[in-house]
Scaffold this active site. Structure first.
Site, PDB file in Angstrom:
ATOM      1  N   SER A  49     -78.157  45.484 -29.365  1.00  0.00           N
ATOM      2  CA  SER A  49     -78.285  46.748 -28.834  1.00  0.00           C
ATOM      3  C   SER A  49     -79.037  47.585 -29.264  1.00  0.00           C
ATOM      4  O   SER A  49     -78.658  49.339 -29.618  1.00  0.00           O
ATOM      5  CB  SER A  49     -76.959  46.796 -27.992  1.00  0.00           C
ATOM      6  OG  SER A  49     -76.263  46.293 -28.063  1.00  0.00           O
TER       7      SER A  49
ATOM      8  N   SER B 280     -76.928  47.790 -26.083  1.00  0.00           N
ATOM      9  CA  SER B 280     -75.817  48.486 -25.421  1.00  0.00           C
ATOM     10  C   SER B 280     -75.933  50.670 -26.298  1.00  0.00           C
ATOM     11  O   SER B 280     -75.130  50.801 -25.576  1.00  0.00           O
ATOM     12  CB  SER B 280     -74.388  48.573 -25.758  1.00  0.00           C
ATOM     13  OG  SER B 280     -74.435  47.789 -27.314  1.00  0.00           O
TER      14      SER B 280
ATOM     15  N   LYS C 134     -72.008  56.119 -31.686  1.00  0.00           N
ATOM     16  CA  LYS C 134     -71.964  55.018 -30.840  1.00  0.00           C
ATOM     17  C   LYS C 134     -70.337  55.522 -29.938  1.00  0.00           C
ATOM     18  O   LYS C 134     -69.646  55.188 -30.738  1.00  0.00           O
ATOM     19  CB  LYS C 134     -72.517  53.631 -31.009  1.00  0.00           C
ATOM     20  CG  LYS C 134     -72.474  52.738 -29.625  1.00  0.00           C
ATOM     21  CD  LYS C 134     -73.227  51.648 -30.123  1.00  0.00           C
ATOM     22  CE  LYS C 134     -72.736  50.773 -28.367  1.00  0.00           C
ATOM     23  NZ  LYS C 134     -74.083  49.443 -28.543  1.00  0.00           N
TER      24      LYS C 134
END
Length: 470
Positions: A176, A152, A77
């Protein structure tokens, strides 16, 4: 003939160990899929093809001591630092930022023989429950590209769901991992506080944020967790490690026994209506659990509405954690600026009161559910929305934040408690859109939670469901 991306991560690693496929073949296969599909779905911000091929070629003929996922591609990520690879935090203000050292989790995965294909898309500073930014645009849902992939860790979820990576790294400060896992039809695990190190540079004074895997199967996620869950010196939080000789992957193959499971679907936040499809998914999961012999009973939501005010205060202050020069503030997106403007006036007393309030609420919730082995909730209170629903150019920041609340009403509270939580993609709407449910484990209880999730997966397999462009 089975294509390589149709194999699970563990099956790919087994094929590497058997000499049936070389790591570089896997890497080139996934890079070709990224080349074909990434522009349509916005899964990756940065693709590191040459580095991945070089790492894979270096492994050929020199496997060393293999791990369960040696030779398997993954992705990191873009909130997580990677040495020598651009890490933007989803922000124009950091568009050219290249860290000089890796996060511990990146080092651990590389040492275990996993090969990163690049950095996955994330909203600016990971502040939103949808994934969109000014560098890569939105991460779109593989089941319906007009809809958001969630956030996210939306880029990570889109990548795994599309078969651009077999498993991916994610992080979760308010849902997330679970939000995009539900949106994209994946198994996603929010780990316990202190289970995975955020070092050497990561900070989170509230203890909300953790890291974890996104995968198509429970066993793949468990195997990746084994590689990431290594205590590192100086970590401020520690989850008790497994006994010597035990692994999370091993627990994913154990029978969980007959369990007592509490369930609720009424959000503690006032004014939030739960979409009937999310309730239907929750009811379906309850029937599956009962069919496996578990005792499932209704409980009230173990949180009071005031916890959301505590969370908002802390989230606003933590939005300031990324230092941005004054002349670069204008590069931030409207919702990011709104969070930072909200956080700036909060003084030490206000922040301390909010953190203390979260801790009291966490204790009360854990005490209220202590007699249950797991707690079942919807993951989301709403279905994935059209990408334009969160368009920051067309909505006022405060309205945007209100729109996000329906997505986080069941998720952020468990970042406060620090418990492990898994999204299970057990259900789909009539038109095929995934709808997840969450199982909350006991504190530091990933092992037992993974055993239960694997049992559910065996009874109601989900990995056979694949999006249109799979």
């Amino acid at each position: 003939m089975t294509e390589l991306h149709e194999l699970s991560a563990l099956e790919q690693a087994a094929a590497v160990r058997a000499g049936e496929v070389a790591p570089v073949e896997l890497v080139r296969h996934y890079l070709a899929r990224i080349e074909r599909l990434n522009e349509r779905y916005g899964a990756f911000v940065t693709v590191t093809g040459e580095r991945a091929i070089a790492q894979a070629e270096a492994m050929t003929g020199r496997p060393g001591r293999p791990t369960p996922l040696s030779g398997v591609p993954t992705a990191i990520k873009d909130l997580t630092p990677t040495a020598g690879v651009r890490t933007t935090y989803g922000s124009r203000a950091f568009a050219d930022h290249v860290p000089d050292r890796d996060a511990h989790v990146v080092t651990l995965l590389r040492r275990a023989g996993m090969i990163s294909l690049g950095k996955t898309n994330t909203p600016e500073f990971g502040l939103c429950c949808y994934t969109d930014n000014d560098l890569a645009g939105p991460a779109r849902n593989p089941w319906d590209r007009a809809r958001t992939a969630g956030g996210s860790s939306g880029g990570a979820a889109a990548a795994v769901a599309l078969g651009l990576a077999p498993v991916a790294h994610g992080s979760d400060g308010g849902g997330s991992i679970r939000i995009p896992a539900s949106s994209c039809g994946l198994f996603g695990l929010k780990t316990s506080r202190g289970r995975i190190s955020a070092g050497p540079d990561g900070t989170d004074v509230s203890g909300l944020s953790v890291q974890g895997p996104l995968a198509r199967t429970v066993r793949d996620a468990a195997a990746m967790l084994d590689l990431m869950a290594v205590p590192m010196p100086g970590d401020p939080h520690w989850a008790p490690p497994l006994p010597d000789g035990e692994t999370f992957l091993g627990h994913a193959g154990r029978e969980p026994g007959r369990l007592r499971i509490g369930r609720y679907a009424e959000p503690a936040a006032p004014g939030v209506d739960v979409d009937p499809a999310c309730v239907e998914a929750w009811e379906h999961a309850s029937r599956v659990l009962e069919g496996l012999g578990h005792e499932v009973e209704d409980i009230p939501a173990p949180f009071d509405p005031e916890v959301f005010a505590f969370f908002v205060t802390v989230w606003g202050v933590q939005s300031l954690a990324h230092g941005v020069d004054a002349d670069a503030e204008e590069k931030l997106r409207p919702v990011t600026r709104a969070w930072r403007e909200y956080g700036r006036p909060i003084d030490g007393a206000g922040f301390a009161a909010a953190v203390g309030g979260m801790q009291r609420a966490a204790r009360a919730s854990i005490e209220a559910t202590a007699r249950y082995d797991a707690v079942l909730t919807p993951t989301l209170a709403a279905l994935p929305q059209p990408v334009e629903f969160f368009d920051e150019k067309d909505t006022e920041p405060l309205d945007n934040l209100r729109r996000q609340r329906a997505f986080t009403v069941f998720t952020g509270v468990y970042n406060m408690t620090g418990q492990p939580v898994a999204n299970l993609p057990l259900h789909r709407t009539g038109d095929g859109l995934p709808v997840g449910v969450s199982l909350v484990g006991r504190p530091a209880g990933e092992a037992a939670l993974l055993a239960l999730c694997a049992q559910v997966e065996a009874a109601a397999p989900w990995h056979r469901h694949r999006p249109p462009e799979w």
